[in-house]
Design a protein around this motif. Structure first.
Motif: not given
Length: 341
Positions: A161-169
Motif C-alpha cells: 500500500x505504501x509503496x504503490x501509493x508513494x509512486x502514484x502520488x
C-alpha cells in the motif's frame, strides 16, 4: 458531488493521453482549488505512510503477542516476553524486529524498482483504490492474526500500500502546482509522528494491540476520500502549475538533449530517455540512501514538464533502498547482541 465530478475530469489516468484545453478559472475558484489540493496532498501523505509507521511501531507486539485460548478477540496487552537467550541483558524476541522492518520495506522496494518500467500505463484511480484496500487489509490481517507468519503477511500488505501509493502520488504531483510537493512531504512527516504516537497512546491507555489496529481502519477510507473527493482537476494547460512566462526562468538540474523536446507532447519516454533522467538523479538518490540507512539503522530536482512525472516516481527509491539495507544488517546484529551475556 462536485469532488466526484472533478475526479472524473482529472487529468488523464495514463501518461500518453491528452485533454482539451480549458479557460483559466476565476481567481476565487483558483484559490479554493489551491487549498483543496494542498489539504488533499497533505492528507494523502499522512494516510499513505500511516500503516507503514504503525507496523514498525507495533513490531514488538506483532512478534511477541499471545492469544488467550478460546477467545480470538482478545490480545494480552502485557504479554510475557520470551527471550531468545535468557542470559542476554537485552529484551529479545525469537525473531528480530528487523523481520518486521524488512516485511514493511522490501515489497515497497520491489514496487519502486519496477514502477519506472511500466506502472505509468495503469490508470491512477485503480492504483489508489488498490493502495487503500491493501492498507485496510493490513490492519485487519495483523489484528486477527494467530501467528507471526500471518502477521508478517499483513505487514507486507501495508508495504504494498505504501509503496504503490508513494509512486502514484509523487507522479501525480507533476500535474499540480509545485507547492503540493511540500504538502505531501509534510503529510508523510506527520504520519511518522501521528502514527507512532497514536499506537503508543492507545495501547498505553489500555486498548489491546488488536483493537488499536482496528480503530485505525478509518485511515484508508480517508486516503480514498482525499483522492476521489478532495483533489481538483489540474489545469491541463499548465501541468507544473507555473505560467509560461515563469518557465524560462527555471534552471533545470538535469541537462540533456531529451529536455529540449516540446513540453506537453504526451509521447511516452523511451528507455534511453528514462535512463538519462535516472543518471541525472543519482547524485540525489545516493545521499538519501545514506541518510535513511543511518536513520533507520539507529531506531527535487526540476526537470523543463514531460520528465517530471517519471523523475518523481524514480527518485523516491532512495529512502526505500537505505531502509532495506539497514533491515538486512539489523538481522545478524540482533542475533549477535542477544548472544552477549
Amino acid at each position: 458531488m462536485g469532488g466526484c465530478a472533478g475526479s472524473r475530469r482529472r487529468l488523464s489516468d495514463s501518461e500518453g493521453e491528452e485533454t482539451d484545453l480549458a479557460p483559466r478559472p476565476p481567481l476565487q475558484d483558483s484559490q479554493g482549488a489551491h487549498w483543496k489540493n494542498a489539504v488533499g496532498f497533505w492528507l494523502l501523505g499522512l494516510c499513505n505512510n500511516f500503516s507503514y509507521v504503525v507496523m514498525l511501531s507495533a513490531a514488538h507486539d506483532i512478534l511477541s503477542h499471545q492469544r488467550t485460548p478460546g477467545n480470538q478477540s482478545h490480545v494480552d496487552p502485557d504479554p510475557t516476553p520470551t527471550s531468545h537467550n535468557s542470559s542476554s541483558r537485552f529484551d529479545c524476541n525469537p525473531v528480530s524486529t528487523a523481520a518486521v522492518l524488512l516485511a514493511d520495506i522490501l515489497p515497497t522496494l520491489v514496487i519502486k524498482l519496477l514502477a519506472p518500467l511500466g506502472l505509468h500505463l495503469l490508470p491512477y484511480s485503480p492504483r489508489v483504490l488498490t493502495s487503500g484496500i491493501c492498507a485496510a487489509g493490513s490492519f485487519l490481517l495483523v489484528a486477527f492474526s494467530h501467528s507471526v507468519t500471518i502477521s508478517l503477511c499483513g505487514v507486507v500488505l501495508a508495504s504494498i500500500s505504501s509503496g504503490l501509493g508513494e509512486v502514484t502520488f509523487l507522479s501525480l504531483t507533476a500535474f499540480y502546482p509545485r507547492a503540493v510537493i511540500s504538502c505531501w512531504s509534510s503529510g508523510t512527516g506527520g504520519a511518522g509522528l501521528l502514527g507512532a504516537l497514536s499506537y503508543l497512546g492507545l495501547t498505553q491507555a489500555g486498548l489491546s494491540p488488536q483493537h488499536t489496529l482496528l480503530s485505525m481502519l478509518g485511515i484508508p477510507a480517508l486516503l480514498l476520500a482525499s483522492y476521489f473527493l478532495l483533489l481538483t482537476s489540474p489545469g491541463p494547460q499548465d501541468p507544473g502549475g507555473e505560467a509560461d512566462s515563469d518557465t524560462s526562468a527555471r534552471q533545470p538540474l538535469i541537462n540533456n538533449e531529451a529536455s529540449e523536446s516540446k513540453p506537453g507532447s504526451g509521447s511516452p519516454l523511451s528507455l534511453q530517455e528514462r535512463w538519462t533522467v535516472f543518471k541525472g538523479l543519482l547524485h540525489y538518490i545516493v545521499p538519501l540512501v545514506l541518510v535513511y540507512f543511518a536513520e533507520y539503522f539507529i531506531n527535487q530536482g526540476l526537470t523543463s514538464d514531460e520528465h517530471r512525472e517519471f523523475a518523481m516516481a524514480t527518485a523516491c527509491i532512495s529512502d526505500t533502498l537505505g531502509i532495506s539495507l539497514s533491515g538486512l544488517l539489523a538481522l545478524p546484529l540482533h542475533d549477535f547482541l542477544c548472544q552477549l551475556s
